[in-house]
Design an enzyme around this catalytic site. Structure first.
Site, short mmCIF file in Angstrom:
data_model
loop_
_atom_site.label_atom_id
_atom_site.label_comp_id
_atom_site.label_asym_id
_atom_site.label_seq_id
_atom_site.Cartn_x
_atom_site.Cartn_y
_atom_site.Cartn_z
N ASP A 251 74.11 63.84 24.84
CA ASP A 251 73.35 62.64 24.46
C ASP A 251 73.60 61.55 25.49
O ASP A 251 74.75 61.33 25.90
CB ASP A 251 73.81 62.19 23.07
CG ASP A 251 72.89 61.16 22.44
OD1 ASP A 251 72.50 60.19 23.12
OD2 ASP A 251 72.57 61.32 21.26
N ASN B 144 68.95 63.45 10.90
CA ASN B 144 68.26 62.36 10.21
C ASN B 144 66.78 62.68 10.04
O ASN B 144 66.16 63.23 10.95
CB ASN B 144 68.41 61.06 11.01
CG ASN B 144 69.85 60.67 11.23
OD1 ASN B 144 70.67 60.77 10.33
ND2 ASN B 144 70.18 60.23 12.43
N GLN C 154 66.33 58.03 11.74
CA GLN C 154 65.65 58.82 12.77
C GLN C 154 64.87 57.87 13.67
O GLN C 154 64.09 57.04 13.20
CB GLN C 154 64.71 59.85 12.14
CG GLN C 154 64.08 60.78 13.16
CD GLN C 154 63.19 61.85 12.53
OE1 GLN C 154 62.82 61.78 11.36
NE2 GLN C 154 62.83 62.84 13.32
N HIS D 201 65.97 67.13 15.51
CA HIS D 201 67.14 67.36 16.37
C HIS D 201 68.39 67.19 15.53
O HIS D 201 68.37 66.57 14.48
CB HIS D 201 67.16 66.42 17.59
CG HIS D 201 67.14 64.97 17.26
ND1 HIS D 201 66.01 64.31 16.79
CD2 HIS D 201 68.11 64.02 17.33
CE1 HIS D 201 66.29 63.03 16.61
NE2 HIS D 201 67.57 62.83 16.91
N HIS E 65 72.51 66.13 15.77
CA HIS E 65 73.59 65.50 16.54
C HIS E 65 74.88 66.27 16.28
O HIS E 65 75.22 66.53 15.12
CB HIS E 65 73.81 64.05 16.08
CG HIS E 65 72.68 63.14 16.39
ND1 HIS E 65 72.67 62.34 17.50
CD2 HIS E 65 71.53 62.89 15.71
CE1 HIS E 65 71.54 61.63 17.51
NE2 HIS E 65 70.85 61.95 16.43
#
Length: 136
Positions: free
Chosen positions: A32, A88, A95, A101, A103
């Site tokens: 990230d 999320n 989100q 996606h 995390h």
């Protein structure tokens, strides 16, 4: 299906460079760019799904298997003390990029990453209401 206007579709499919930790035919796992902690990674499916509500069940199952694989490997590499696996759905849930996606957030003792929520209490009324509505 891919969304030509989606930044995560572009990253997942190699159109935008990323620090790729893993890739297969369905997913790309990247570091990230705005990490909560050292080693914070994202699992991105190569196909576009806005959120968990839209993702194909088989792809969702593969994403969770991949999360286990990556967390296991990264725990050894990073020497972290734990992991948050976060996904999320919708703006109200945090989100910000509307491409499904996950995390993978390594946790370190005293890291001050601040992930959590204020706990409440399950009332009898809420419990009964939810259980009754699920029966329908």
């Amino acid at each position: 299906m891919k969304d030509e206007n989606c930044i995560f579709c572009k990253i997942a499919n190699g159109e935008i460079p990323s620090a790729t930790l893993y890739e297969d035919e369905d997913f790309r796992v990247i570091l990230d760019l705005g990490p909560a902690t050292k080693g914070h990674a994202l699992i991105l499916p190569k196909e576009h799904y806005a959120n968990l509500y839209e993702i194909d069940e088989e792809v969702a199952a593969k994403a969770f298997k991949l999360a286990k694989k990556m967390v296991t490997e990264l725990t050894e590499v990073l020497g972290c003390d734990g992991y948050n696996v976060v996904q999320n759905n919708g703006a109200a849930a945090g989100q910000t990029v509307f491409h499904f996606h996950m995390h993978l957030i390594p946790r370190y003792k005293n890291d001050d990453a601040g992930f959590g929520w204020k706990t409440g209490k399950l009332t009898d009324v809420d419990r009964d209401d939810i259980l009754e509505r699920l029966k329908k």
